[in-house]
Design a protein around this motif. Sequence first.
Motif, PDB file in Angstrom:
ATOM      1  N   ASP A  86       4.862  -3.370   7.932  1.00  0.00           N
ATOM      2  CA  ASP A  86       6.256  -3.050   7.629  1.00  0.00           C
ATOM      3  C   ASP A  86       6.218  -1.666   6.988  1.00  0.00           C
ATOM      4  O   ASP A  86       6.133  -1.535   5.764  1.00  0.00           O
ATOM      5  CB  ASP A  86       6.844  -4.098   6.687  1.00  0.00           C
ATOM      6  CG  ASP A  86       8.283  -3.801   6.294  1.00  0.00           C
ATOM      7  OD1 ASP A  86       8.810  -2.738   6.671  1.00  0.00           O
ATOM      8  OD2 ASP A  86       8.879  -4.643   5.597  1.00  0.00           O
ATOM      9  N   ALA A  87       6.248  -0.644   7.826  1.00  0.00           N
ATOM     10  CA  ALA A  87       6.060   0.728   7.355  1.00  0.00           C
ATOM     11  C   ALA A  87       7.178   1.184   6.432  1.00  0.00           C
ATOM     12  O   ALA A  87       6.940   1.970   5.516  1.00  0.00           O
ATOM     13  CB  ALA A  87       5.945   1.678   8.543  1.00  0.00           C
ATOM     14  N   SER A  88       8.390   0.695   6.635  1.00  0.00           N
ATOM     15  CA  SER A  88       9.490   1.146   5.785  1.00  0.00           C
ATOM     16  C   SER A  88       9.354   0.638   4.349  1.00  0.00           C
ATOM     17  O   SER A  88       9.982   1.166   3.440  1.00  0.00           O
ATOM     18  CB  SER A  88      10.834   0.726   6.375  1.00  0.00           C
ATOM     19  OG  SER A  88      10.908  -0.673   6.477  1.00  0.00           O
ATOM     20  N   ARG A 125       3.499   4.434   4.937  1.00  0.00           N
ATOM     21  CA  ARG A 125       4.506   4.783   5.948  1.00  0.00           C
ATOM     22  C   ARG A 125       4.206   6.087   6.682  1.00  0.00           C
ATOM     23  O   ARG A 125       4.833   6.370   7.692  1.00  0.00           O
ATOM     24  CB  ARG A 125       5.900   4.794   5.353  1.00  0.00           C
ATOM     25  CG  ARG A 125       6.146   5.858   4.319  1.00  0.00           C
ATOM     26  CD  ARG A 125       7.504   5.715   3.694  1.00  0.00           C
ATOM     27  NE  ARG A 125       7.493   4.550   2.817  1.00  0.00           N
ATOM     28  CZ  ARG A 125       8.560   4.034   2.260  1.00  0.00           C
ATOM     29  NH1 ARG A 125       9.731   4.554   2.468  1.00  0.00           N
ATOM     30  NH2 ARG A 125       8.456   2.979   1.482  1.00  0.00           N
ATOM     31  N   GLU A 126       3.277   6.874   6.204  1.00  0.00           N
ATOM     32  CA  GLU A 126       2.888   8.093   6.918  1.00  0.00           C
ATOM     33  C   GLU A 126       2.222   7.707   8.236  1.00  0.00           C
ATOM     34  O   GLU A 126       1.310   6.884   8.270  1.00  0.00           O
ATOM     35  CB  GLU A 126       1.939   8.929   6.064  1.00  0.00           C
ATOM     36  CG  GLU A 126       2.579   9.459   4.799  1.00  0.00           C
ATOM     37  CD  GLU A 126       1.583  10.177   3.911  1.00  0.00           C
ATOM     38  OE1 GLU A 126       0.544  10.647   4.428  1.00  0.00           O
ATOM     39  OE2 GLU A 126       1.851  10.254   2.711  1.00  0.00           O
ATOM     40  N   GLU A 127       2.694   8.294   9.319  1.00  0.00           N
ATOM     41  CA  GLU A 127       2.244   7.914  10.662  1.00  0.00           C
ATOM     42  C   GLU A 127       0.726   7.998  10.836  1.00  0.00           C
ATOM     43  O   GLU A 127       0.105   7.116  11.441  1.00  0.00           O
ATOM     44  CB  GLU A 127       2.931   8.812  11.685  1.00  0.00           C
ATOM     45  CG  GLU A 127       2.802   8.321  13.094  1.00  0.00           C
ATOM     46  CD  GLU A 127       3.662   9.120  14.038  1.00  0.00           C
ATOM     47  OE1 GLU A 127       3.182   9.394  15.144  1.00  0.00           O
ATOM     48  OE2 GLU A 127       4.805   9.466  13.674  1.00  0.00           O
ATOM     49  N   ALA A 152       0.850  -1.193   0.000  1.00  0.00           N
ATOM     50  CA  ALA A 152       0.000   0.000   0.000  1.00  0.00           C
ATOM     51  C   ALA A 152       0.888   1.246   0.000  1.00  0.00           C
ATOM     52  O   ALA A 152       1.277   1.743   1.059  1.00  0.00           O
ATOM     53  CB  ALA A 152      -0.918  -0.001   1.212  1.00  0.00           C
ATOM     54  N   PRO A 153       1.259   1.744  -1.197  1.00  0.00           N
ATOM     55  CA  PRO A 153       2.128   2.918  -1.270  1.00  0.00           C
ATOM     56  C   PRO A 153       1.552   4.092  -0.475  1.00  0.00           C
ATOM     57  O   PRO A 153       0.379   4.411  -0.593  1.00  0.00           O
ATOM     58  CB  PRO A 153       2.167   3.250  -2.764  1.00  0.00           C
ATOM     59  CG  PRO A 153       1.714   2.011  -3.457  1.00  0.00           C
ATOM     60  CD  PRO A 153       0.826   1.284  -2.514  1.00  0.00           C
TER      61      PRO A 153
END
Length: 86
Positions: free
Chosen positions: A34-36, A12-14, A8-9
Amino acid sequence: MTELLVYAPGLREEERIMHLGHQMDLLAARYKVDASHDMVYFEIDDPSRITLRQVNELFESIGLKPRFVGHVPPELKRGDVTERLV
């Protein structure tokens, strides 16, 4: 148990990770983020309670377009009309 991997591009935004946590209350599944790498790994004990459409809607509700990685288990495809992207 059924496993599903979703890319899901923008995940990674909090703020989006927080929204995902709230939305996951609606699904009967465990998940790891896996946010990175903008990936979510799902473990689904009872695939008869979840469809791909529900997973899609979960991500779209927080402004993301999910892409399913690898083999999509057929038990999650019930009632969904999908086209394979080449």
